[in-house]
Design an enzyme around this catalytic site. Structure first.
Site, PDB file in Angstrom:
ATOM      1  N   LYS A 165       0.856  -1.188   0.000  1.00  0.00           N
ATOM      2  CA  LYS A 165       0.000   0.000   0.000  1.00  0.00           C
ATOM      3  C   LYS A 165       0.888   1.233   0.000  1.00  0.00           C
ATOM      4  O   LYS A 165       1.972   1.178   0.574  1.00  0.00           O
ATOM      5  CB  LYS A 165      -0.902   0.026   1.246  1.00  0.00           C
ATOM      6  CG  LYS A 165      -1.853  -1.144   1.365  1.00  0.00           C
ATOM      7  CD  LYS A 165      -3.091  -0.975   0.538  1.00  0.00           C
ATOM      8  CE  LYS A 165      -3.938  -2.240   0.574  1.00  0.00           C
ATOM      9  NZ  LYS A 165      -5.131  -2.192  -0.225  1.00  0.00           N
ATOM     10  N   LYS A 191       1.960  -9.281  -1.609  1.00  0.00           N
ATOM     11  CA  LYS A 191       1.297  -9.301  -2.911  1.00  0.00           C
ATOM     12  C   LYS A 191       1.065  -7.903  -3.443  1.00  0.00           C
ATOM     13  O   LYS A 191       0.976  -6.940  -2.676  1.00  0.00           O
ATOM     14  CB  LYS A 191      -0.011 -10.098  -2.880  1.00  0.00           C
ATOM     15  CG  LYS A 191      -1.164  -9.444  -2.179  1.00  0.00           C
ATOM     16  CD  LYS A 191      -2.402 -10.301  -2.241  1.00  0.00           C
ATOM     17  CE  LYS A 191      -3.504  -9.826  -3.158  1.00  0.00           C
ATOM     18  NZ  LYS A 191      -3.851  -8.424  -3.167  1.00  0.00           N
ATOM     19  N   ASP A 193      -1.388  -5.133  -5.324  1.00  0.00           N
ATOM     20  CA  ASP A 193      -2.823  -4.897  -5.212  1.00  0.00           C
ATOM     21  C   ASP A 193      -3.480  -5.231  -6.551  1.00  0.00           C
ATOM     22  O   ASP A 193      -2.808  -5.337  -7.577  1.00  0.00           O
ATOM     23  CB  ASP A 193      -3.115  -3.469  -4.749  1.00  0.00           C
ATOM     24  CG  ASP A 193      -4.186  -3.476  -3.665  1.00  0.00           C
ATOM     25  OD1 ASP A 193      -5.127  -4.279  -3.775  1.00  0.00           O
ATOM     26  OD2 ASP A 193      -4.079  -2.696  -2.706  1.00  0.00           O
ATOM     27  N   GLU A 194      -4.799  -5.384  -6.520  1.00  0.00           N
ATOM     28  CA  GLU A 194      -5.506  -5.920  -7.692  1.00  0.00           C
ATOM     29  C   GLU A 194      -5.436  -5.004  -8.913  1.00  0.00           C
ATOM     30  O   GLU A 194      -5.542  -5.472 -10.052  1.00  0.00           O
ATOM     31  CB  GLU A 194      -6.966  -6.244  -7.355  1.00  0.00           C
ATOM     32  CG  GLU A 194      -7.874  -5.059  -7.037  1.00  0.00           C
ATOM     33  CD  GLU A 194      -7.676  -4.491  -5.644  1.00  0.00           C
ATOM     34  OE1 GLU A 194      -6.975  -5.133  -4.833  1.00  0.00           O
ATOM     35  OE2 GLU A 194      -8.210  -3.401  -5.361  1.00  0.00           O
ATOM     36  N   HIS A 281      -7.458 -13.211  -6.919  1.00  0.00           N
ATOM     37  CA  HIS A 281      -8.126 -12.062  -6.312  1.00  0.00           C
ATOM     38  C   HIS A 281      -9.481 -11.946  -6.983  1.00  0.00           C
ATOM     39  O   HIS A 281      -9.617 -12.228  -8.171  1.00  0.00           O
ATOM     40  CB  HIS A 281      -7.287 -10.793  -6.533  1.00  0.00           C
ATOM     41  CG  HIS A 281      -7.736  -9.641  -5.688  1.00  0.00           C
ATOM     42  ND1 HIS A 281      -8.899  -8.964  -5.916  1.00  0.00           N
ATOM     43  CD2 HIS A 281      -7.156  -9.054  -4.612  1.00  0.00           C
ATOM     44  CE1 HIS A 281      -9.030  -7.995  -5.015  1.00  0.00           C
ATOM     45  NE2 HIS A 281      -7.993  -8.034  -4.206  1.00  0.00           N
ATOM     46  N   LYS A 321     -13.493  -5.155   6.551  1.00  0.00           N
ATOM     47  CA  LYS A 321     -14.216  -4.031   5.939  1.00  0.00           C
ATOM     48  C   LYS A 321     -15.242  -4.456   4.888  1.00  0.00           C
ATOM     49  O   LYS A 321     -16.028  -3.633   4.428  1.00  0.00           O
ATOM     50  CB  LYS A 321     -13.203  -3.053   5.325  1.00  0.00           C
ATOM     51  CG  LYS A 321     -12.509  -3.538   4.036  1.00  0.00           C
ATOM     52  CD  LYS A 321     -11.522  -2.504   3.509  1.00  0.00           C
ATOM     53  CE  LYS A 321     -10.874  -2.977   2.209  1.00  0.00           C
ATOM     54  NZ  LYS A 321      -9.805  -2.099   1.716  1.00  0.00           N
TER      55      LYS A 321
END
Ligand code: CAP
Ligand code: MG
Length: 423
Positions: A165, A191, A193-194, A281, A321
Site C-alpha cells: 500500500k 502481494k 494490489d488488484e 483475487h 471491511k
C-alpha cells in the site's frame, strides 16, 4: 414445449445430472417462471418451435424441487442432463445455467446459490496444481535464523501476508522497499494490489526484477521462505507472457483478478501448466454476489475457481471491511476444502480491513489453513511497515501460544503500539 412442461416434481435426479439451486422471485405465475428458467437454460424458448425434434426431449432440464418461500418466491432445484454440457468448457456451461435466465422480464430476482457438478464434468477441468498441500510444501523449510521464535513453524500455522500500500502510485523502487520491510518484519507473503498491472510509474518487468531481488535479500537475512505474488492481470496473451516471465525469473507465485479476466482466460492460464502457484483475487465479485436475491453466490464462484484450478482464493473475513457474514465465509471456505471428488483443496485467503488485533477471532474462524492478509493493518502501524509486520507476527505467535494479545504486548513493543492504535 411449454414452460410448465419443464417441471417434474416426481423426478429423482441421477448422479450424472448437474444440479443448480436457485432462489427465484417473480411477479408472474411462480410455477410457470420456474419452468421458464429450466427451459431457457436448457433446450427451450418462449414459444414451442416447429424445429424441436422428439429425440432431443431427453435433454430438457427439469425443476424437481420447488419450496415456496412466500407467495411469489421459492427455492427451486433444477436437474440438467449431463449431455447438455461440453466437458472442460466453463464459459459454455455458464452460458447455459447462468446466462439469459437472469434477464427474463418476469423474474424479479434469481440467485444461483449452488451448483452440484457430476464427477465427469468436475474432473474434466485441471483442478489446482498445488492446492493447500503443495503450498505447505513450499513453506516446509527449516527456519535457520527466526526473527521471533521457532515455536510456530510455517508448515502448520496460518500464513501472514500483506498487500503493498498505497495500492497504486508507488515507484518500482519504493514498492520493492515496502515489500522488503514487510518480509523482514515477519510477513511470509507480499502481494501486489488488484489494480496494479504495468502502469508507467511501476512497469511489470522492472517490478518483478526489483521486488524479486528484495525477496531474495529478505530470505537471506531472515532464513525464512518468502513469497512474492506479482499481479499478471491483463489481456490473456499478455497475461500469459507475464506469467512466463515470472516463471523464467524463478519467482514461484503469480496473482490474477479472476472476475475481470474471466473464466476463459483462467482456463487458458491453468492449461499452460506453469510451475507457478496461482493466487486468485476476486475484485468485482460483489457485482454478482452481494444481493442475496439476485446474481451468483460467492460459494459458486469459489467452486468454479477450484474446478478450473487456482490455488488460493479470497473468501472474505467476517470481521473486516467487506460485507460477508461469518456464515457466508464458512460456506465459501467449504467450497474450497470439502471432498469434491478428491480435487485438490484451495487455500482460503482472508483479506480486507484486517489488523493484527483481529487475529484471535480470525484464527477461530479459519484455523491453520489460511492466508491472513493485512494491507492498512500493517502499513498503517504508527511506526511504519516493519513494525506493522512485526506486530502482526507477534499477534499470530501469541494466538498460537494461547496467550492474550494484551499480555503478549507487554513484552513486544510493536504489538503494544498496535494494541494502542487499532483498539
Ligand atoms: C485489502 C485489499 C484487498 C481486499 C479485497 C484492499 O487491503 O487489498 O483487495 O481484501 O477484498 O484493497 O482492500 P486492506 P476481498 O487490508 O488495506 O483492507 O478479499 O474481500 O476480495
Ligand atoms: Mg486490494
Amino acid at each position: 414445449m411449454k414452460y410448465t412442461d419443464y417441471i417434474d416434481l416426481s423426478y429423482k435426479p441421477s448422479k450424472k445430472d448437474l444440479i443448480c439451486e436457485f432462489y427465484l422471485e417473480t411477479k408472474g405465475n411462480l410455477k410457470k417462471i420456474a419452468g421458464g428458467v429450466a427451459s431457457e437454460s436448457s433446450i427451450g424458448t418462449w414459444t414451442t418451435t416447429m424445429t424441436m425434434k422428439p429425440y432431443m426431449l431427453k435433454l430438457a432440464a427439469k425443476v424437481f424441487s420447488l419450496e415456496m418461500k412466500g407467495r411469489k418466491s421459492a427455492n427451486i432445484k433444477i436437474a440438467y442432463p449431463n449431455e447438455l454440457f461440453e466437458l472442460e468448457n466453463l464459459p459454455g456451461i455458464m452460458s447455459s445455467i447462468a446466462g439469459n435466465v437472469f434477464g427474463m422480464k418476469d423474474v424479479i430476482g434469481l440467485r444461483l446459490n449452488n451448483i452440484i457438478f457430476p464427477e465427469n464434468i468436475a474432473k474434466s477441468f485441471k483442478g489446482p496444481k498445488y492446492g493447500i498441500k503443495g503450498i505447505r510444501k513450499i513453506f516446509n523449510i527449516k527456519t535457520k535464523r527466526p526473527l521471533i521464535s521457532t515455536s510456530i513453524k510455517p508448515d502448520k500455522r496460518p500464513l501472514l501476508g500483506t498487500i503493498v500500500k498505497p495500492k497504486i502510485g508507488l515507484t518500482t523502487k519504493d514498492h520493492a522497499r515496502v515489500a522488503y520491510n514487510s518480509w523482514i518484519g515477519g510477513c511470509d507473503i507480499v502481494k501486489d494490489d488488484e489494480n496494479l498491472s504495468s502502469q508507467s510509474f511501476n512497469r511489470f518487468e522492472a517490478r518483478l526484477k526489483e521486488t524479486f531481488k528484495m525477496k531474495q535479500k529478505a530470505e537471506k537475512e531472515t532464513g525464512e521462505k518468502k513469497i512474492y505474488m506479482i499481479n499478471v492481470t491483463a489481456e490473456t496473451k499478455e497475461m500469459l507472457r507475464r506469467a512466463k516471465l515470472t516463471q523464467d525469473y524463478g519467482n514461484k507465485y503469480i496473482m490474477v483478478d479472476i472476475i475481470t479476466c474471466g473464466w476463459s482466460a483462467l482456463q487458458t492460464l491453468r492449461n499452460e501448466n506453469f510451475n507457478l502457484v496461482l493466487h486468485a483475487h476476486r475484485a468485482g465479485h460483489a457485482a454478482f454476489d452481494k444481493n442475496t436475491k439476485h446474481g451468483i453466490n460467492m460459494k459458486v464462484i469459489a467452486r468454479l475457481t477450484r474446478m478450473i484450478g487456482l490455488d488460493q482464493l479470497h473468501i472474505g473475513t467476517a470481521v473486516g471491511k467487506m460485507f460477508e457474514t461469518h456464515e457466508e465465509v464458512v460456506d465459501n471456505k467449504n467450497a474450497l476444502t470439502d471432498g469434491f471428488y478428491g480435487i485438490k483443496k484451495v487455500m482460503p485467503v482472508s483479506s480486507g480491513g484486517l489488523h493484527p488485533l483481529m487475529i484471535p477471532e480470525l484464527y477461530k474462524i479459519f484455523g491453520d489453513d489460511v492466508i491472513l492478509q493485512f494491507g492498512g493493518g500493517i502499513h498503517g502501524h504508527p511506526l511504519g511497515t516493519l513494525a506493522g509486520a512485526r506486530a502482526a507476527r507477534q499477534a499470530l505467535e501469541a494466538v498460537m501460544k494461547g496467550e492474550k494479545l494484551k499480555d503478549y504486548a507487554k513484552t513486544h513493543m510493536e504489538l503494544k503500539k498496535a494494541v494502542e492504535f487499532f483498539k
